[in-house]
Motif scaffolding. Structure first.
Motif, mmCIF file in Angstrom:
data_model
loop_
_atom_site.group_PDB
_atom_site.id
_atom_site.type_symbol
_atom_site.label_atom_id
_atom_site.label_comp_id
_atom_site.label_asym_id
_atom_site.label_seq_id
_atom_site.Cartn_x
_atom_site.Cartn_y
_atom_site.Cartn_z
ATOM 1 N N TYR A 82 0.809 -1.209 0.000
ATOM 2 C CA TYR A 82 0.000 0.000 0.000
ATOM 3 C C TYR A 82 0.844 1.260 0.000
ATOM 4 O O TYR A 82 0.350 2.344 -0.238
ATOM 5 C CB TYR A 82 -0.942 0.007 1.202
ATOM 6 N N ASN A 83 2.132 1.129 0.329
ATOM 7 C CA ASN A 83 3.024 2.278 0.371
ATOM 8 C C ASN A 83 4.330 1.872 -0.312
ATOM 9 O O ASN A 83 5.251 1.396 0.335
ATOM 10 C CB ASN A 83 3.280 2.697 1.825
ATOM 11 N N THR A 84 4.399 2.041 -1.613
ATOM 12 C CA THR A 84 5.527 1.531 -2.390
ATOM 13 C C THR A 84 6.841 2.230 -2.063
ATOM 14 O O THR A 84 7.905 1.677 -2.291
ATOM 15 C CB THR A 84 5.252 1.668 -3.903
ATOM 16 N N GLY A 85 6.812 3.422 -1.535
ATOM 17 C CA GLY A 85 8.035 4.145 -1.193
ATOM 18 C C GLY A 85 8.656 3.691 0.110
ATOM 19 O O GLY A 85 9.809 3.947 0.383
ATOM 20 N N GLY A 86 7.905 3.020 0.948
ATOM 21 C CA GLY A 86 8.402 2.618 2.254
ATOM 22 C C GLY A 86 8.390 3.779 3.231
ATOM 23 O O GLY A 86 8.271 4.943 2.858
ATOM 24 N N ILE A 87 8.499 3.437 4.500
ATOM 25 C CA ILE A 87 8.511 4.449 5.553
ATOM 26 C C ILE A 87 9.724 4.190 6.433
ATOM 27 O O ILE A 87 9.926 3.072 6.900
ATOM 28 C CB ILE A 87 7.231 4.382 6.410
ATOM 29 N N GLN A 88 10.522 5.220 6.662
ATOM 30 C CA GLN A 88 11.669 5.113 7.547
ATOM 31 C C GLN A 88 11.436 6.012 8.748
ATOM 32 O O GLN A 88 11.032 7.169 8.596
ATOM 33 C CB GLN A 88 12.957 5.514 6.846
ATOM 34 N N VAL A 89 11.686 5.475 9.942
ATOM 35 C CA VAL A 89 11.542 6.240 11.178
ATOM 36 C C VAL A 89 12.841 6.117 11.953
ATOM 37 O O VAL A 89 13.368 5.012 12.124
ATOM 38 C CB VAL A 89 10.369 5.699 12.036
ATOM 39 N N ASN A 90 13.381 7.240 12.422
ATOM 40 C CA ASN A 90 14.582 7.252 13.261
ATOM 41 C C ASN A 90 14.164 7.493 14.701
ATOM 42 O O ASN A 90 13.280 8.312 14.976
ATOM 43 C CB ASN A 90 15.559 8.328 12.797
#
Length: 132
Positions: free
Chosen positions: A116-124
């Motif tokens: 559903y989110n092809t860009g991905g999610i990055q969290v620091n």
């Protein structure tokens, strides 16, 4: 919504990690220290009709999460954790998360991917020490 809850739960629980070991999927025996299950109500339609969503947690021989079984309506979904030197990988049907750990075993970053989110999610993540 359940994805966000799962991510927050995982972040709040993980505190250490070691190299890959075989996973003995056993329901937790020591009920005093481990989360056995978690139940919450979901209203997906926002019409005041709630359905029960039950997560049952399983642990490996080192007392780390190894599997989560989620029961919702007539569906059962499984999520699995794989521990490596400095990462924890979580996967289920439509979600993959890699947690990167620092030398103290604390999560410093998570990378999520789903169809559903092809860009991905990055969290620091950062940690603060409060002294009184």
């Amino acid at each position: 919504m359940k994805k966000i809850f799962l991510i927050l739960l995982a972040v709040s629980v993980f505190t250490s990690c070691s190299k890959s070991d075989s996973i003995d999927e056993q329901p937790p025996q020591d009920k005093s220290c481990k989360i056995q299950s978690f139940t919450h109500l979901l209203d997906e339609t926002n019409k005041g009709s709630y359905d029960e969503y039950v997560s049952t947690f399983y642990y490996d021989s080192q007392n780390r999460f190894s599997k989560i079984e989620n029961k919702y309506k007539n569906r059962i979904e499984f999520g699995r954790f794989i521990y490596e030197a400095n990462t924890i990988k979580y996967s289920e049907d439509d979600l993959e998360i890699t947690y990167t750990l620092n030398t103290k075993g604390l999560i410093v970053r998570s990378d999520s991917r789903s169809p559903y989110n092809t860009g991905g999610i990055q969290v620091n993540y950062t940690y603060c020490i409060f002294r009184t």
